[in-house]
Structure formats: structure tokens, C-alpha cells
Design a protein around this motif. Structure first.
Motif, PDB file in Angstrom:
ATOM      1  N   ILE A 170     -23.527   1.779   0.661  1.00 56.71           N
ATOM      2  CA  ILE A 170     -22.319   1.182   1.238  1.00 56.71           C
ATOM      3  C   ILE A 170     -21.101   1.550   0.392  1.00 56.71           C
ATOM      4  O   ILE A 170     -20.073   2.002   0.920  1.00 56.71           O
ATOM      5  CB  ILE A 170     -22.469  -0.349   1.363  1.00 56.71           C
ATOM      6  N   HIS A 171     -21.206   1.381  -0.914  1.00 55.70           N
ATOM      7  CA  HIS A 171     -20.079   1.701  -1.795  1.00 55.70           C
ATOM      8  C   HIS A 171     -19.760   3.195  -1.766  1.00 55.70           C
ATOM      9  O   HIS A 171     -18.583   3.584  -1.811  1.00 55.70           O
ATOM     10  CB  HIS A 171     -20.348   1.209  -3.220  1.00 55.70           C
ATOM     11  N   GLN A 172     -20.776   4.020  -1.658  1.00 57.27           N
ATOM     12  CA  GLN A 172     -20.566   5.467  -1.578  1.00 57.27           C
ATOM     13  C   GLN A 172     -19.801   5.823  -0.290  1.00 57.27           C
ATOM     14  O   GLN A 172     -18.863   6.623  -0.325  1.00 57.27           O
ATOM     15  CB  GLN A 172     -21.921   6.181  -1.605  1.00 57.27           C
ATOM     16  N   ILE A 173     -20.176   5.240   0.815  1.00 57.74           N
ATOM     17  CA  ILE A 173     -19.508   5.513   2.095  1.00 57.74           C
ATOM     18  C   ILE A 173     -18.055   5.050   2.041  1.00 57.74           C
ATOM     19  O   ILE A 173     -17.144   5.782   2.455  1.00 57.74           O
ATOM     20  CB  ILE A 173     -20.266   4.837   3.260  1.00 57.74           C
ATOM     21  N   VAL A 174     -17.829   3.851   1.528  1.00 59.22           N
ATOM     22  CA  VAL A 174     -16.460   3.326   1.442  1.00 59.22           C
ATOM     23  C   VAL A 174     -15.607   4.229   0.552  1.00 59.22           C
ATOM     24  O   VAL A 174     -14.481   4.589   0.916  1.00 59.22           O
ATOM     25  CB  VAL A 174     -16.459   1.870   0.934  1.00 59.22           C
ATOM     26  N   ARG A 175     -16.147   4.618  -0.604  1.00 59.23           N
ATOM     27  CA  ARG A 175     -15.403   5.511  -1.501  1.00 59.23           C
ATOM     28  C   ARG A 175     -15.079   6.836  -0.828  1.00 59.23           C
ATOM     29  O   ARG A 175     -13.981   7.367  -0.980  1.00 59.23           O
ATOM     30  CB  ARG A 175     -16.190   5.750  -2.787  1.00 59.23           C
ATOM     31  N   SER A 176     -16.025   7.357  -0.062  1.00 63.25           N
ATOM     32  CA  SER A 176     -15.798   8.663   0.569  1.00 63.25           C
ATOM     33  C   SER A 176     -14.746   8.599   1.676  1.00 63.25           C
ATOM     34  O   SER A 176     -14.162   9.618   2.027  1.00 63.25           O
ATOM     35  CB  SER A 176     -17.109   9.232   1.122  1.00 63.25           C
ATOM     36  N   HIS A 177     -14.475   7.415   2.212  1.00 65.33           N
ATOM     37  CA  HIS A 177     -13.480   7.256   3.272  1.00 65.33           C
ATOM     38  C   HIS A 177     -12.151   6.703   2.777  1.00 65.33           C
ATOM     39  O   HIS A 177     -11.174   6.676   3.523  1.00 65.33           O
ATOM     40  CB  HIS A 177     -14.026   6.329   4.369  1.00 65.33           C
ATOM     41  N   ARG A 178     -12.095   6.250   1.540  1.00 64.58           N
ATOM     42  CA  ARG A 178     -10.917   5.543   1.043  1.00 64.58           C
ATOM     43  C   ARG A 178      -9.619   6.332   1.227  1.00 64.58           C
ATOM     44  O   ARG A 178      -8.637   5.811   1.766  1.00 64.58           O
ATOM     45  CB  ARG A 178     -11.091   5.167  -0.423  1.00 64.58           C
ATOM     46  N   ALA A 179      -9.587   7.584   0.825  1.00 63.23           N
ATOM     47  CA  ALA A 179      -8.348   8.369   0.918  1.00 63.23           C
ATOM     48  C   ALA A 179      -7.916   8.547   2.370  1.00 63.23           C
ATOM     49  O   ALA A 179      -6.731   8.406   2.698  1.00 63.23           O
ATOM     50  CB  ALA A 179      -8.528   9.726   0.247  1.00 63.23           C
ATOM     51  N   ARG A 180      -8.873   8.840   3.247  1.00 60.33           N
ATOM     52  CA  ARG A 180      -8.527   9.009   4.670  1.00 60.33           C
ATOM     53  C   ARG A 180      -8.037   7.696   5.278  1.00 60.33           C
ATOM     54  O   ARG A 180      -7.120   7.693   6.100  1.00 60.33           O
ATOM     55  CB  ARG A 180      -9.719   9.545   5.463  1.00 60.33           C
ATOM     56  N   LEU A 181      -8.650   6.580   4.887  1.00 58.41           N
ATOM     57  CA  LEU A 181      -8.201   5.278   5.390  1.00 58.41           C
ATOM     58  C   LEU A 181      -6.772   4.973   4.942  1.00 58.41           C
ATOM     59  O   LEU A 181      -5.946   4.514   5.732  1.00 58.41           O
ATOM     60  CB  LEU A 181      -9.136   4.166   4.915  1.00 58.41           C
ATOM     61  N   LEU A 182      -6.485   5.230   3.668  1.00 59.03           N
ATOM     62  CA  LEU A 182      -5.136   4.990   3.149  1.00 59.03           C
ATOM     63  C   LEU A 182      -4.120   5.899   3.828  1.00 59.03           C
ATOM     64  O   LEU A 182      -3.028   5.453   4.205  1.00 59.03           O
ATOM     65  CB  LEU A 182      -5.105   5.181   1.636  1.00 59.03           C
ATOM     66  N   ASP A 183      -4.467   7.181   3.988  1.00 57.44           N
ATOM     67  CA  ASP A 183      -3.560   8.111   4.664  1.00 57.44           C
ATOM     68  C   ASP A 183      -3.306   7.669   6.102  1.00 57.44           C
ATOM     69  O   ASP A 183      -2.170   7.701   6.583  1.00 57.44           O
ATOM     70  CB  ASP A 183      -4.128   9.533   4.658  1.00 57.44           C
ATOM     71  N   ALA A 184      -4.364   7.245   6.786  1.00 56.14           N
ATOM     72  CA  ALA A 184      -4.217   6.813   8.180  1.00 56.14           C
ATOM     73  C   ALA A 184      -3.352   5.563   8.258  1.00 56.14           C
ATOM     74  O   ALA A 184      -2.476   5.451   9.124  1.00 56.14           O
ATOM     75  CB  ALA A 184      -5.596   6.571   8.800  1.00 56.14           C
ATOM     76  N   ARG A 185      -3.572   4.602   7.364  1.00 55.16           N
ATOM     77  CA  ARG A 185      -2.768   3.376   7.358  1.00 55.16           C
ATOM     78  C   ARG A 185      -1.300   3.696   7.075  1.00 55.16           C
ATOM     79  O   ARG A 185      -0.399   3.148   7.717  1.00 55.16           O
ATOM     80  CB  ARG A 185      -3.290   2.395   6.318  1.00 55.16           C
ATOM     81  N   ASN A 186      -1.066   4.589   6.116  1.00 57.48           N
ATOM     82  CA  ASN A 186       0.313   4.969   5.796  1.00 57.48           C
ATOM     83  C   ASN A 186       0.983   5.670   6.977  1.00 57.48           C
ATOM     84  O   ASN A 186       2.175   5.450   7.239  1.00 57.48           O
ATOM     85  CB  ASN A 186       0.354   5.851   4.557  1.00 57.48           C
ATOM     86  N   ALA A 187       0.239   6.511   7.689  1.00 55.13           N
ATOM     87  CA  ALA A 187       0.797   7.190   8.859  1.00 55.13           C
ATOM     88  C   ALA A 187       1.181   6.184   9.939  1.00 55.13           C
ATOM     89  O   ALA A 187       2.222   6.329  10.593  1.00 55.13           O
ATOM     90  CB  ALA A 187      -0.205   8.214   9.397  1.00 55.13           C
ATOM     91  N   VAL A 188       0.343   5.161  10.136  1.00 55.41           N
ATOM     92  CA  VAL A 188       0.664   4.118  11.114  1.00 55.41           C
ATOM     93  C   VAL A 188       1.924   3.376  10.684  1.00 55.41           C
ATOM     94  O   VAL A 188       2.831   3.147  11.499  1.00 55.41           O
ATOM     95  CB  VAL A 188      -0.514   3.131  11.299  1.00 55.41           C
ATOM     96  N   GLN A 189       2.009   2.999   9.425  1.00 56.51           N
ATOM     97  CA  GLN A 189       3.186   2.265   8.953  1.00 56.51           C
ATOM     98  C   GLN A 189       4.460   3.098   9.086  1.00 56.51           C
ATOM     99  O   GLN A 189       5.504   2.585   9.489  1.00 56.51           O
ATOM    100  CB  GLN A 189       2.980   1.819   7.506  1.00 56.51           C
ATOM    101  N   LYS A 190       4.361   4.383   8.791  1.00 57.46           N
ATOM    102  CA  LYS A 190       5.528   5.259   8.921  1.00 57.46           C
ATOM    103  C   LYS A 190       5.934   5.386  10.385  1.00 57.46           C
ATOM    104  O   LYS A 190       7.120   5.275  10.726  1.00 57.46           O
ATOM    105  CB  LYS A 190       5.235   6.637   8.340  1.00 57.46           C
TER     106      LYS A 190
END
Length: 143
Positions: free
Chosen positions: A48-68
Motif C-alpha cells: 500500500i505504501h509503495q503504491i501511494v509513494r509511486s503515485h504521489r507526484a502525479r497526484l500532486l501535479d494533478a491537484r495543482n493543475a485542477v487548482q490552477k
């Protein structure tokens, strides 16, 4: 024209949240994950932690794109000279950003779900629903 843009914004915002996985929550960092009846093994926790870590950057980028994109939409809605022609690319940008954010989260959710048994998943979803109900009750103002 401003009314139409505002209406579009308030109609599409809730729809995007309904389109997401009903269990769209960070349960891996939540109090709903308790060992008592979930019986999540150390190997499951590690995966679970490995999967979350592997998606963290994409999740942050996606959230930032939505906010922008939503910031651009807010600017547009506050513009005195709003037109459909000006609004269309901004609406498309917001829609695409939200869709991508949902895609990234759901991809991760499917991978996380595959780590758990169906019973473990059902317990998590039930707990999350209970937490949402409790939070809703706690935020309601008494008559």
C-alpha cells in the motif's frame, strides 16, 4: 453571459465529485484503517505504501493543475467582458484537469484495492461512509 458561466461552474463541480469512486478518500492515512477486524498484513501495508509513494507526484501535479484551472475560471468569472468564446478554452481546461485528477486517483485506487481482500475493502468503505455521516451530523447546526 455571466449567469451562464456561473451556472456551468456550479453544475459541473458537483458532477465531477459524483463521477469519482464512491470511496475516494486517503484511507491509507486515515483512522478508518485499524487492525482490529481488517487484519492488514505487514506485506499488504508495505505494498500500500509503495503504491501511494509511486503515485504521489502525479497526484500532486494533478491537484495543482485542477487548482490552477479553477483559478483561471475564477478570473474569467470575475471578468466584466466574459463571452462564450473566451470561456470555452477555460471550461475545457478545468474539465480536462478534473478528469486527469480523477484518472490518476482511480488508477491508484484500483491498484490499492487489488492489495486488499474484498472483505477488507468492504469494511473500509463502510467505515468511511460512517465517518462521512458522523462528520455531516457534527457540522449541522441544531434548529
Amino acid at each position: 453571459m455571466k449567469f451562464a458561466a456561473l451556472l456551468l461552474f456550479f453544475v459541473t463541480a458537483p458532477v465531477s465529485s459524483f463521477a469519482q469512486n464512491r470511496a475516494n478518500f486517503p484511507w491509507w492515512n486515515s483512522t478508518v484503517v485499524e487492525d482490529r477486524d481488517l487484519n492488514i498484513s505487514p506485506a499488504q501495508r508495505q505494498k500500500i505504501h509503495q503504491i501511494v509513494r509511486s503515485h504521489r507526484a502525479r497526484l500532486l501535479d494533478a491537484r495543482n493543475a485542477v487548482q490552477k484551472a479553477e483559478g483561471d475560471l475564477e478570473d474569467l468569472l470575475n471578468d466584466p467582458t466574459i463571452t462564450s468564446e473566451i470561456a470555452k478554452p477555460v471550461i475545457e481546461k478545468v474539465s480536462e484537469a478534473r478528469a486527469n485528477s480523477t484518472r490518476v486517483f482511480l488508477d491508484m485506487s484500483i491498484q490499492l484495492r487489488s492489495v486488499l481482500t474484498l472483505d477488507q475493502w468492504r469494511i473500509l468503505v463502510r467505515r468511511w461512509d460512517d465517518m462521512k455521516r458522523k462528520k455531516l451530523l457534527d457540522t449541522q447546526v441544531p434548529p
